[in-house]
Scaffold this active site. Sequence first.
Site, mmCIF file in Angstrom:
data_model
loop_
_atom_site.group_PDB
_atom_site.id
_atom_site.type_symbol
_atom_site.label_atom_id
_atom_site.label_comp_id
_atom_site.label_asym_id
_atom_site.label_seq_id
_atom_site.Cartn_x
_atom_site.Cartn_y
_atom_site.Cartn_z
ATOM 1 N N SER A 1 0.743 4.644 -7.907
ATOM 2 C CA SER A 1 1.256 4.385 -6.555
ATOM 3 C C SER A 1 2.251 5.467 -6.167
ATOM 4 O O SER A 1 2.205 6.575 -6.707
ATOM 5 C CB SER A 1 1.858 2.975 -6.493
ATOM 6 N N ASN A 2 3.118 5.188 -5.226
ATOM 7 C CA ASN A 2 4.081 6.178 -4.722
ATOM 8 C C ASN A 2 5.372 5.449 -4.347
ATOM 9 O O ASN A 2 5.453 4.233 -4.475
ATOM 10 C CB ASN A 2 3.467 6.914 -3.521
ATOM 11 N N ARG A 3 6.367 6.192 -3.881
ATOM 12 C CA ARG A 3 7.708 5.635 -3.662
ATOM 13 C C ARG A 3 7.897 4.968 -2.298
ATOM 14 O O ARG A 3 9.023 4.674 -1.914
ATOM 15 C CB ARG A 3 8.758 6.728 -3.809
ATOM 16 N N SER A 4 6.835 4.731 -1.556
ATOM 17 C CA SER A 4 6.995 4.098 -0.235
ATOM 18 C C SER A 4 7.608 2.709 -0.370
ATOM 19 O O SER A 4 7.175 1.910 -1.200
ATOM 20 C CB SER A 4 5.632 3.976 0.450
ATOM 21 N N ALA B 1 1.688 4.787 3.122
ATOM 22 C CA ALA B 1 1.549 5.918 2.202
ATOM 23 C C ALA B 1 0.299 5.632 1.374
ATOM 24 O O ALA B 1 0.315 4.783 0.473
ATOM 25 C CB ALA B 1 2.787 6.043 1.333
#
Length: 226
Positions: A33-36, A100
């Site tokens: 995943s990502n930091r959103s 994101a």
Amino acid sequence: FLAQQTDLPLHGERVLVTAGGTREPIDPVRYISNRSSGKMGYAIAEAARNLGATVTLISAPSALATPAGVTRIDVTTAQDLLTAVEAEFKTTDMLVMAAAVSDYRPATTAMQKIKKQADHEPLTLHLTETADILKTLATVKQHQFVIGFAAETQALLANANRKLAAKKLDMIVANDVSKPGVGFNGDTNQVTMLRPEHEPVTTPLLSKAAVAEQILLTALQTREEE
Ligand code: CTP
Ligand code: CA
């Protein structure tokens, strides 16, 4: 004094917002995943509601509460998000793609938890590109006003302008996520709004709520000129 609903600038408009960071499963217990945080997208959903719109929020995982009066659809992966957006797009007047979206997903998802390699050899994960949701929608776009985001750490305006054209957007909201107070996790943001044949408009550093309202009002004004 309360304004009449019908006086509000987005009264009668259907606004579709995507938010949060998609998750791509590696095995039953792990994902990419990502930091959103989802904060910017949720702020847009709330601002659109305050401006009188009928709002649907398609949310990838986020810890945030659903704004009152907003219809929320939960999704996990980029593919789920594509399917949900495609189902809602036809009946939407304005789409704001604040999610994101993972650019890659594991080529295969293991059915069982992947065990540590017995020989201590490095483990290689093979990734496959996900579908570009905005590019997919560009081929079926009719009256919808479509807004994308560009989170960049370098060459902000050049990269954002390239995405504006490649994704056939009506507006792209560029944020330099390497600057303090801007982008992914905070409660403030500073953005530059780019539109075809318009000068860029840069906001001051504001609360995400105030940035959200400016994005929606600028979009409305741009559409009204056409
Ligand atoms: N986006 C999308 N589908 C994807 C990836 C991104 O619709 N598979 C959308 C995002 O929601 C955002 C815009 O495209 O509104 C730009 O996303 P961004 O990650 O900045 O750009 P990419 O085109 O993915 O390029 P890169 O990550 O290489 O900068
Ligand atoms: Ca990307």
